[in-house]
Design an enzyme around this catalytic site. Structure first.
Site, PDB file in Angstrom:
ATOM      1  N   SER A 195       8.677 -27.710  -3.852  1.00 47.76           N
ATOM      2  CA  SER A 195       9.565 -28.450  -2.957  1.00 47.76           C
ATOM      3  C   SER A 195       8.819 -29.604  -2.275  1.00 47.76           C
ATOM      4  O   SER A 195       8.274 -30.473  -2.955  1.00 47.76           O
ATOM      5  CB  SER A 195      10.181 -27.482  -1.936  1.00 47.76           C
ATOM      6  OG  SER A 195      11.306 -28.066  -1.314  1.00 47.76           O
ATOM      7  N   ASP A 242      19.599 -25.423  -8.547  1.00 48.05           N
ATOM      8  CA  ASP A 242      18.896 -25.741  -7.305  1.00 48.05           C
ATOM      9  C   ASP A 242      19.850 -26.488  -6.376  1.00 48.05           C
ATOM     10  O   ASP A 242      20.254 -27.617  -6.662  1.00 48.05           O
ATOM     11  CB  ASP A 242      17.670 -26.612  -7.623  1.00 48.05           C
ATOM     12  CG  ASP A 242      16.744 -26.781  -6.439  1.00 48.05           C
ATOM     13  OD1 ASP A 242      17.241 -26.843  -5.296  1.00 48.05           O
ATOM     14  OD2 ASP A 242      15.521 -26.874  -6.657  1.00 48.05           O
ATOM     15  N   HIS A 248      16.541 -22.844  -5.968  1.00 45.54           N
ATOM     16  CA  HIS A 248      15.403 -23.597  -5.433  1.00 45.54           C
ATOM     17  C   HIS A 248      14.195 -22.687  -5.225  1.00 45.54           C
ATOM     18  O   HIS A 248      13.072 -23.035  -5.583  1.00 45.54           O
ATOM     19  CB  HIS A 248      15.807 -24.253  -4.112  1.00 45.54           C
ATOM     20  CG  HIS A 248      14.760 -25.157  -3.547  1.00 45.54           C
ATOM     21  ND1 HIS A 248      14.363 -26.310  -4.186  1.00 45.54           N
ATOM     22  CD2 HIS A 248      14.035 -25.086  -2.403  1.00 45.54           C
ATOM     23  CE1 HIS A 248      13.431 -26.920  -3.457  1.00 45.54           C
ATOM     24  NE2 HIS A 248      13.214 -26.193  -2.380  1.00 45.54           N
TER      25      HIS A 248
END
Length: 237
Positions: free
Chosen positions: A56, A188, A217
């Site tokens: 991320s 995601d 995610h």
């Protein structure tokens, strides 16, 4: 981390400035400082031939570190971007497929109004895909995500939204010449894969892209057995 230790590797991790157990400094909550902080850790430990793995926002940090610090110093062997934010999450003329600024303004508003509830809602919902029909909800994972979040600085989290959403890292990606594995789930809900993982693989000079059908995610947690095996294969290759 335990998985790679068990497979004979040295494993190093750090908490981003203002997050977790790191000092809650008042400034520097941007991708350039995130990368410089990573460089300080690497230099202090004199790490060489390292594989940098970032998830991320951490994927943006890895891209910035490798391009700006790691490659010039000859310290990086490979890189892995998992559900990562580059090249940029925000919708711009250069990247019209991005998300509108209102999305990130909403994140800032929710965080400022009630950070504890905001973190609970994100973890229990889109981050791990627990909001999908039939999803198996793991309360321990939600509690741990909330715990880690609440340890950090509200200011760091608030200003970090700008860092992960508005930093154009196209040039960072172009500069990364080491083998780079790009992993993303096609479900995601935080960092949409078509404007992230797919574009990363197109821009990176030496990329391998893998898209996981139905993965969220937070797939490093929800599908650790699959992700760990793929990471290990890439590190060993």
């Amino acid at each position: 981390m335990l998985f790679f230790l068990a497979n004979g590797y040295r494993v190093v991790a750090h908490d981003r400035r203002g997050h977790g157990r790191s000092a809650q400094v008042s400034d520097g909550h941007d991708m350039a400082h995130y990368a410089a902080d990573a460089a300080a850790v690497v230099d202090h430990l004199d790490l060489r031939d390292a594989v940098h793995i970032g998830h991320s926002t951490g994927g943006g940090q890895v891209a910035a570190y490798v391009a700006r610090h790691g490659l010039p110093a000859g310290r990086v062997a490979k890189a892995v971007l998992v559900s990562a934010v580059p090249p940029i999450m925000l919708k711009t003329e250069r990247y019209p497929g991005g998300l509108p600024i209102e999305v990130f303004d909403g994140l800032r508003a929710g965080l400022a109004a009630n950070r504890a509830q905001f973190f609970r809602d994100v973890a229990a919902g889109p981050f791990y895909g627990f909001n999908r029909p039939g999803a198996k909800v793991d309360e321990g994972v939600i509690d741990n995500w909330w715990r880690q979040g609440m340890m950090g600085s509200a200011k760091a989290h608030y200003e970090g939204i700008k860092a992960f959403s508005e930093t154009d890292q196209t040039d960072d990606l172009k500069a990364i010449t080491v083998p780079t594995l790009v992993l993303h789930g096609d479900d995601d809900q935080i960092v949409p894969y078509k404007n992230a993982g797919v574009l990363q693989a197109e821009i990176l000079p030496n990329a391998t892209l893998k898209i996981y059908e139905g993965f969220p995610h937070g797939m490093l947690t929800t599908h650790a057995d699959i992700l760990n095996a793929d990471l290990l294969a890439f590190v060993k290759a």
